[in-house]
Motif scaffolding. Structure first.
Motif, PDB file in Angstrom:
ATOM      1  N   GLU A  31      -0.615  -2.572  15.234  1.00  0.00           N
ATOM      2  CA  GLU A  31      -0.871  -3.626  14.258  1.00  0.00           C
ATOM      3  C   GLU A  31      -1.085  -3.067  12.863  1.00  0.00           C
ATOM      4  N   THR A  32      -1.589  -1.822  12.749  1.00  0.00           N
ATOM      5  CA  THR A  32      -1.915  -1.265  11.423  1.00  0.00           C
ATOM      6  C   THR A  32      -0.973  -0.149  11.004  1.00  0.00           C
ATOM      7  N   THR A  33       0.072   0.165  11.810  1.00  0.00           N
ATOM      8  CA  THR A  33       0.969   1.272  11.477  1.00  0.00           C
ATOM      9  C   THR A  33       1.706   0.994  10.173  1.00  0.00           C
ATOM     10  N   CYS A  34       1.564   1.918   9.189  1.00  0.00           N
ATOM     11  CA  CYS A  34       2.282   1.875   7.901  1.00  0.00           C
ATOM     12  C   CYS A  34       2.061   0.567   7.142  1.00  0.00           C
ATOM     13  N   GLU A  35       0.956  -0.159   7.401  1.00  0.00           N
ATOM     14  CA  GLU A  35       0.692  -1.365   6.612  1.00  0.00           C
ATOM     15  C   GLU A  35       0.137  -0.997   5.250  1.00  0.00           C
ATOM     16  N   ASN A  36      -0.673   0.022   5.224  1.00  0.00           N
ATOM     17  CA  ASN A  36      -1.263   0.461   3.959  1.00  0.00           C
ATOM     18  C   ASN A  36      -0.825   1.908   3.690  1.00  0.00           C
ATOM     19  N   TRP A  37       0.207   2.085   2.843  1.00  0.00           N
ATOM     20  CA  TRP A  37       0.682   3.429   2.506  1.00  0.00           C
ATOM     21  C   TRP A  37      -0.324   4.120   1.614  1.00  0.00           C
ATOM     22  N   ARG A  38      -0.445   5.424   1.801  1.00  0.00           N
ATOM     23  CA  ARG A  38      -1.310   6.199   0.922  1.00  0.00           C
ATOM     24  C   ARG A  38      -0.673   6.340  -0.450  1.00  0.00           C
ATOM     25  N   GLU A  39      -1.491   6.689  -1.420  1.00  0.00           N
ATOM     26  CA  GLU A  39      -0.979   6.833  -2.782  1.00  0.00           C
ATOM     27  C   GLU A  39       0.026   7.991  -2.857  1.00  0.00           C
ATOM     28  N   ILE A  40       0.960   7.896  -3.802  1.00  0.00           N
ATOM     29  CA  ILE A  40       1.984   8.942  -3.988  1.00  0.00           C
ATOM     30  C   ILE A  40       1.307  10.218  -4.448  1.00  0.00           C
ATOM     31  N   HIS A  41       1.808  11.356  -3.907  1.00  0.00           N
ATOM     32  CA  HIS A  41       1.228  12.638  -4.275  1.00  0.00           C
ATOM     33  C   HIS A  41       1.552  12.993  -5.718  1.00  0.00           C
ATOM     34  N   HIS A  42       0.892  14.018  -6.192  1.00  0.00           N
ATOM     35  CA  HIS A  42       1.050  14.451  -7.580  1.00  0.00           C
ATOM     36  C   HIS A  42       2.479  14.938  -7.837  1.00  0.00           C
ATOM     37  N   LEU A  43       2.879  14.931  -9.097  1.00  0.00           N
ATOM     38  CA  LEU A  43       4.232  15.347  -9.470  1.00  0.00           C
ATOM     39  C   LEU A  43       4.532  16.784  -9.027  1.00  0.00           C
TER      40      LEU A  43
END
Length: 324
Positions: A31-43
């Motif tokens: 139910e919670t898989t990939c619903e809330n993506w983590r923030e993009i990593h640094h450049l």
């Protein structure tokens, strides 16, 4: 203990193990898989991965393919270390990429070292470019050839390199670097030797069949001469460990003997024309070359075939020239 108690104990044990594994390896529910993506990593993270992908797509046909590959991998690992240290605080990522960085950096430096320009002595540059470079002898191999068991010697005008029936042919092999030498037989002029040519190639070839021979000709410096001189025994030992260079020497010596035969059969050949290696041979030259090939072919059955030819070259040459 009855069957019911045993089943309860097994269920409790299974639950405990499952909960411990979930704590170690948390697996999100469907139910919670990939619903809330983590923030993009640094450049920095993305630039490091760009370096990796560019390194992997470099075509292998590129001359410096491995140097570019190792260089980009080194840069990518360095950026990963920066990202893991400053923006992620991940010790394990930093340690692993430090190990990758060291491995790739060492390999990169080694490849740069192998590609370093090889400095050939100025006096030997002409010999390398005219004789060895067209046959694709690497500069480092030529450097090894001329850096061991050989030296550069000088003969003043009128000094003798070899005297017929006196000087042994077992001691050395030489290439003329500067000046001009005259070859004579019993006082009769045979031909000249010019720079970038072997001085004693026929004797070197004959020595491979019989040891202890003497020069059958006299070689005198026509002006101040400089020549590269190898120790015959040590050169032979070195060539046995370098099959590629051994074949190169066989070709160069055979070609040099052929050029000397051309000179023998054309005493009017001037200095300018003598330096042209590619010229149409005369009928007399063709006869001499044919004799040489036949003599060398028969040497498999009799070792003195080439010896007989080399000793009789001057006499046969005079007869052929007068008849032609």
């Amino acid at each position: 203990m009855n069957h019911t108690d045993a089943s309860s104990l097994n269920e409790l044990t299974t639950r405990d193990l499952t909960s411990e594994l979930e704590n170690l390896l948390p697996v999100p529910s469907n139910e919670t898989t990939c619903e809330n993506w983590r923030e993009i990593h640094h450049l920095v993270f993305h630039v490091a991965n760009i370096c990796f992908i560019v390194a992997l797509v470099i075509p292998t046909t590129l001359t410096l393919h491995m140097i570019f590959l190792r260089g980009l991998l080194t840069i990518g690992c360095a950026l990963f270390i920066v990202w893991a240290t400053l923006y992620r605080c991940a010790l394990d990522i930093m340690i692993w990429n430090s190990a990758f960085l060291i491995v790739n950096l060492l390999h990169f430096l080694y490849l740069l070292y192998k590609k370093r320009p090889i400095k050939i002595e100025k006096e030997l540059t002409g010999v390398y470019r005219r004789m060895f470079e067209p046959l694709r002898v690497p500069p480092e191999l030529f450097k090894r050839l001329t850096g061991q068991f050989c030296n550069i010697q000088t003969l003043k005008k009128g000094q003798t390199y070899a005297a017929e029936d006196k000087t042994s042919v077992d001691d050395r092999l030489s290439i003329l670097l500067k000046g001009k030498m005259k070859v004579s037989y019993r006082g009769h002029f045979l031909h000249n030797i010019y720079p970038c040519a072997f001085i004693d190639s026929p004797e070197f070839r004959s020595t491979q069949m019989n040891r202890g021979e003497k020069f059958q000709v006299t070689i005198v410096a026509d002006d101040t001469c400089r020549f590269l001189c190898w120790s015959r025994e040590r050169l032979t030992f070195f060539l046995e460990s370098e099959p590629f260079l051994y074949e190169i020497f066989r070709y160069l010596i055979g070609k040099d003997i052929t050029n000397k035969l051309y000179s023998l059969n054309d005493p009017t050949l001037n200095d300018k024309n003598a330096k042209r290696l590619e010229r149409k041979p005369s009928l007399c030259s063709q006869i001499s070359v044919m004799q040489m090939r036949n003599s060398m072919a028969s040497s498999s059955d009799s070792e003195d075939g080439l010896q007989h030819f080399l000793r009789g070259t001057s006499t046969a040459s005079s007869i052929q020239y007068s008849s032609c």
